[in-house]
Enzyme design. Structure first.
Site, PDB file in Angstrom:
ATOM      1  N   GLY A  28       0.829  -1.202   0.000  1.00 23.31           N
ATOM      2  CA  GLY A  28       0.000   0.000   0.000  1.00 23.31           C
ATOM      3  C   GLY A  28       0.863   1.250   0.000  1.00 23.31           C
ATOM      4  N   ASP A  29       0.219   2.406  -0.189  1.00 23.30           N
ATOM      5  CA  ASP A  29       0.915   3.704  -0.186  1.00 23.30           C
ATOM      6  C   ASP A  29       1.961   3.809  -1.291  1.00 23.30           C
ATOM      7  OD1 ASP A  29      -0.519   4.362   2.181  1.00 23.30           O
ATOM      8  OD2 ASP A  29       0.913   3.186   3.328  1.00 23.30           O
ATOM      9  N   GLY A  31       1.381   5.209  -4.167  1.00 25.12           N
ATOM     10  CA  GLY A  31       1.110   6.374  -5.023  1.00 25.12           C
ATOM     11  C   GLY A  31      -0.009   6.086  -6.006  1.00 25.12           C
ATOM     12  N   LYS A  32      -0.895   5.193  -5.631  1.00 20.92           N
ATOM     13  CA  LYS A  32      -2.000   4.825  -6.542  1.00 20.92           C
ATOM     14  C   LYS A  32      -2.934   6.007  -6.812  1.00 20.92           C
ATOM     15  CE  LYS A  32      -3.352   1.530  -3.833  1.00 20.92           C
ATOM     16  NZ  LYS A  32      -2.241   1.579  -2.866  1.00 20.92           N
ATOM     17  N   GLY A  56      -5.995   5.866   2.021  1.00 19.08           N
ATOM     18  CA  GLY A  56      -5.868   7.312   1.956  1.00 19.08           C
ATOM     19  C   GLY A  56      -5.170   7.640   0.659  1.00 19.08           C
ATOM     20  N   HIS A  57      -5.857   8.312  -0.232  1.00 21.62           N
ATOM     21  CA  HIS A  57      -5.258   8.656  -1.517  1.00 21.62           C
ATOM     22  C   HIS A  57      -5.020  10.160  -1.582  1.00 21.62           C
ATOM     23  CE1 HIS A  57      -6.848   4.758  -3.558  1.00 21.62           C
ATOM     24  NE2 HIS A  57      -5.871   4.547  -2.708  1.00 21.62           N
ATOM     25  N   THR A 144      -5.830   0.241  11.104  1.00 26.18           N
ATOM     26  CA  THR A 144      -6.109   1.680  11.076  1.00 26.18           C
ATOM     27  C   THR A 144      -7.211   2.040  12.077  1.00 26.18           C
ATOM     28  OG1 THR A 144      -7.719   1.363   9.309  1.00 26.18           O
ATOM     29  CG2 THR A 144      -5.465   1.861   8.632  1.00 26.18           C
ATOM     30  N   GLN A 239      -4.988  -0.198  -0.838  1.00 25.96           N
ATOM     31  CA  GLN A 239      -3.960  -1.018  -0.176  1.00 25.96           C
ATOM     32  C   GLN A 239      -3.034  -1.671  -1.225  1.00 25.96           C
ATOM     33  OE1 GLN A 239      -7.432  -1.776   1.242  1.00 25.96           O
ATOM     34  NE2 GLN A 239      -7.015   0.084   2.365  1.00 25.96           N
ATOM     35  N   THR A 314      -1.652   8.691   5.490  1.00 31.41           N
ATOM     36  CA  THR A 314      -2.687   9.658   5.107  1.00 31.41           C
ATOM     37  C   THR A 314      -3.894   9.510   6.032  1.00 31.41           C
ATOM     38  OG1 THR A 314      -2.012   9.186   2.857  1.00 31.41           O
ATOM     39  CG2 THR A 314      -3.959  10.523   3.096  1.00 31.41           C
ATOM     40  N   THR A 316      -3.877   7.681   9.256  1.00 33.32           N
ATOM     41  CA  THR A 316      -3.631   7.680  10.698  1.00 33.32           C
ATOM     42  C   THR A 316      -2.491   8.615  11.109  1.00 33.32           C
ATOM     43  OG1 THR A 316      -2.082   5.870  10.431  1.00 33.32           O
ATOM     44  CG2 THR A 316      -4.372   5.273  10.909  1.00 33.32           C
ATOM     45  N   ARG A 318       0.528   7.880  11.074  1.00 33.76           N
ATOM     46  CA  ARG A 318       1.651   7.108  11.631  1.00 33.76           C
ATOM     47  C   ARG A 318       2.870   7.193  10.716  1.00 33.76           C
ATOM     48  NH1 ARG A 318      -0.916   1.223  12.354  1.00 33.76           N
ATOM     49  NH2 ARG A 318      -2.021   1.851  10.484  1.00 33.76           N
ATOM     50  N   ARG A 320       5.593   5.821   8.465  1.00 35.52           N
ATOM     51  CA  ARG A 320       5.676   4.529   7.770  1.00 35.52           C
ATOM     52  C   ARG A 320       7.065   3.923   7.943  1.00 35.52           C
ATOM     53  NH1 ARG A 320       2.814   7.337   2.663  1.00 35.52           N
ATOM     54  NH2 ARG A 320       0.695   7.246   3.451  1.00 35.52           N
ATOM     55  N   ASP A 348      11.871  10.465  -7.613  1.00 35.85           N
ATOM     56  CA  ASP A 348      12.410  11.761  -7.194  1.00 35.85           C
ATOM     57  C   ASP A 348      12.782  11.765  -5.712  1.00 35.85           C
ATOM     58  OD1 ASP A 348       9.482  11.482  -7.220  1.00 35.85           O
ATOM     59  OD2 ASP A 348       9.482  13.394  -6.145  1.00 35.85           O
TER      60      ASP A 348
HETATM   61  P1  IMP Z   1      -7.002  -2.481   8.519  1.00 37.15           P
HETATM   62  O1  IMP Z   1      -7.177  -2.474   7.049  1.00 37.15           O
HETATM   63  O2  IMP Z   1      -7.357  -1.178   9.181  1.00 37.15           O
HETATM   64  O3  IMP Z   1      -7.668  -3.653   9.166  1.00 37.15           O
HETATM   65  O4  IMP Z   1      -5.429  -2.667   8.823  1.00 37.15           O
HETATM   66  C1  IMP Z   1      -4.738  -3.875   8.540  1.00 37.15           C
HETATM   67  C2  IMP Z   1      -3.329  -3.611   8.051  1.00 37.15           C
HETATM   68  O5  IMP Z   1      -3.393  -2.990   6.771  1.00 37.15           O
HETATM   69  C3  IMP Z   1      -2.530  -2.657   8.927  1.00 37.15           C
HETATM   70  O6  IMP Z   1      -1.161  -3.037   8.877  1.00 37.15           O
HETATM   71  C4  IMP Z   1      -2.709  -1.317   8.245  1.00 37.15           C
HETATM   72  O7  IMP Z   1      -1.661  -0.428   8.535  1.00 37.15           O
HETATM   73  C5  IMP Z   1      -2.686  -1.755   6.795  1.00 37.15           C
HETATM   74  N1  IMP Z   1      -3.397  -0.828   5.892  1.00 37.15           N
HETATM   75  C6  IMP Z   1      -4.724  -0.697   5.740  1.00 37.15           C
HETATM   76  N2  IMP Z   1      -5.009   0.221   4.813  1.00 37.15           N
HETATM   77  C7  IMP Z   1      -3.825   0.663   4.345  1.00 37.15           C
HETATM   78  C8  IMP Z   1      -3.466   1.611   3.332  1.00 37.15           C
HETATM   79  O8  IMP Z   1      -4.300   2.213   2.645  1.00 37.15           O
HETATM   80  N3  IMP Z   1      -2.138   1.779   3.132  1.00 37.15           N
HETATM   81  C9  IMP Z   1      -1.196   1.093   3.825  1.00 37.15           C
HETATM   82  N4  IMP Z   1      -1.480   0.209   4.783  1.00 37.15           N
HETATM   83  C10 IMP Z   1      -2.790  -0.008   5.036  1.00 37.15           C
END
Ligand code: IMP
Length: 447
Positions: A28-29, A31-32, A56-57, A144, A239, A314, A316, A318, A320, A348
């Site tokens: 995930g994350d 850059g989709k 989070g986009h 999340t 994701q 984006t 939470t 947190r 990365r 970049d």
């Molecule tokens: P959940 O989807 O909230 O149940 O989280 C489960 C796992 O997926 C956790 O490790 C989250 O950090 C991760 N996760 C959920 N959505 C995303 C996302 O959009 N980007 C990156 N990690 C994600």
């Protein structure tokens, strides 16, 4: 590949119809959001098919940066149909706030439709996500806390509430009362938590129903009609592959199918309707939450990349976890999603590093393999095999075509293509739409 560098965002000719799935090829994350936003220019219909507001986009349009969690990134192009499919779990409070947020910027959302079949995230799902994570302590998943897992659990236990239920006022009130009694029992007796109040949930949800009712539609049928009319359809994954409930690093995964197959069940289309699958790959790796991460950098280089790349969640906020690009992971994604092209983002961010590394396979028990292992225990025993590359400098501002890319970036991408066995068809060199090189039009008709 035809005339590399021939296409740039904003300069395409409409040449035919195709369907394209965009998936994250890492954790995930990747850059989709940006990739979807750029390609949505050529799409007629943009569909979200799984996940919920755990995603989070980030999309940059002109001077403005938008953050979306549920509404497809295509919403910034007026008139394009944006659909939230049955495979998504919708927190209606978040959807209504997102609509208000977009309206606040004057973005027109009339073309948004949501599936009757999408499941609802309810306040008890969020509460259960919190108490479950707290109970797991050191073994927590690091979710999340948006109620995603518990909502999908109810879907598969066949006790979920769907959008179709929400817009049926009497039916919704009855079903909610019955389900909430059980959930409160669980919260109080199993977790020692406070029960939730029926009337306030019902009133809030019936309020959301008023707002959302005009948007509810048979989204599978809309997609089918668009296909029949020869439209371009883009399926926007959330994701990434390694968070897939079946193919990810279980149990440190999300509860849906971010892989390409998820688009079929999550949108209501057959696999024969899919033409291409684009895997979005960040030039390095990141993950949020717990779980193994073979190429993780717990050093100053990792901190430098995190800061430079703005690698903070984006959803939470947190920080990365950061690591070198793991091409074995991308190769695995190519396998399970049938990738036809790679979109490489954030090259970049790495600019300025004297040397960069890429993991091209693993050593495990004396055996070397480019394949991502099928279990977590095996993954824990894997030692990454790195290749080192000379870095590139930070002035990528004037790069307009693939051929213009610094030689060292080309070497890096050539090696990625070799390990993964899939061509790099798109490169992103910054957040803005124009900082994009498109080597192959993903909506060109299939020969
Ligand atoms: P959940 O989807 O909230 O149940 O989280 C489960 C796992 O997926 C956790 O490790 C989250 O950090 C991760 N996760 C959920 N959505 C995303 C996302 O959009 N980007 C990156 N990690 C994600």
């Amino acid at each position: 590949m035809d005339s590399p560098g021939a296409h740039r965002a904003g300069q395409w000719e409409a040449v035919g119809m195709a369907t394209l799935i965009i998936v994250g090829a890492q954790w995930g994350d990747e850059g989709k959001g940006k990739v979807t936003d750029v390609l949505a220019e050529r799409a007629d219909v943009i569909v979200r098919y799984q996940g919920g507001n755990n995603a989070g986009h980030t999309v940059v349009v002109g001077e403005r940066t938008y953050k979306l969690h549920l509404i497809p990134s295509g919403i910034f192009y007026p008139g394009k149909a944006c659909l939230i499919g049955n495979g998504v779990v919708i927190d209606p409070s978040v959807l209504v706030s997102e609509l208000d947020y977009l309206h606040g910027f004057g973005v027109n959302t009339d073309a948004l439709r949501i599936s009757y079949g999408a499941h609802l995230i309810m306040p008890y799902h969020i509460r259960l996500d919190q108490v479950e994570e707290a109970r797991k302590g050191a073994n927590k998943i690091g979710t999340t806390l948006r109620g995603i897992g518990p909502a999908y659990m109810d879907k598969f236990a066949r006790v979920g509430l769907r959008v179709a239920d929400l817009i049926d006022e009497d039916g919704f009130s009855d079903k909610l009362r019955r389900i909430l009694d059980e959930k409160n029992n669980l919260l109080v007796k199993a977790y020692g938590a406070e029960p939730l109040d029926y009337a306030s949930i019902r009133d809030a949800y019936l309020g959301y129903a008023e707002r959302l009712r005009p948007l509810v539609a048979d989204t599978s049928l809309l997609i089918h009609q668009a296909l029949a009319a020869g439209k371009n359809i883009l399926f926007e994954g959330a994701q990434g592959t390694l968070l897939d409930i079946d193919f990810g690093t279980y149990p440190f995964v999300t509860s849906s199918h971010p892989i390409a197959g998820g688009a079929c069940v999550g949108a209501g289309i057959g696999p024969t309707a899919i033409d291409r699958v684009l895997g979005v790959v960040k030039a390095y790796t990141s993950r949020v939450g717990e779980g193994p991460f073979p190429t993780e950098l717990r050093d100053a280089t990792g901190d430098w990349i995190r800061e430079r790349g703005g690698e903070f969640g984006t959803t939470t906020g947190r920080p990365r976890r950061i690591g070198w690009l793991d091409a074995a992971i991308v190769r695995f994604s190519a396998r399970v999603s049938g990738l036809t092209g790679l979109a490489v983002t954030k090259l970049d961010t790495l600019a300025g590093l004297p040397r960069v590394k890429m993991c091209v396979g693993y050593r495990r028990g004396g055996v070397i393999s480019p394949e991502f292992p099928p279990t977590l225990d095996m993954l824990r025993e894997c030692e990454p095999i790195y290749e080192e590359f000379a870095g590139w400098d930070s002035d990528l501002g004037r790069v307009r075509t693939y051929e213009d890319l610094p030689r060292n970036i080309r070497r890096y991408l050539d090696r990625l293509e070799q390990v993964v066995g899939v061509p790099v068809t798109m490169v992103s060199l910054g957040q803005e739409r124009r900082q994009t090189i498109i080597r192959e039009d993903p909506f060109a008709p299939i020969a």
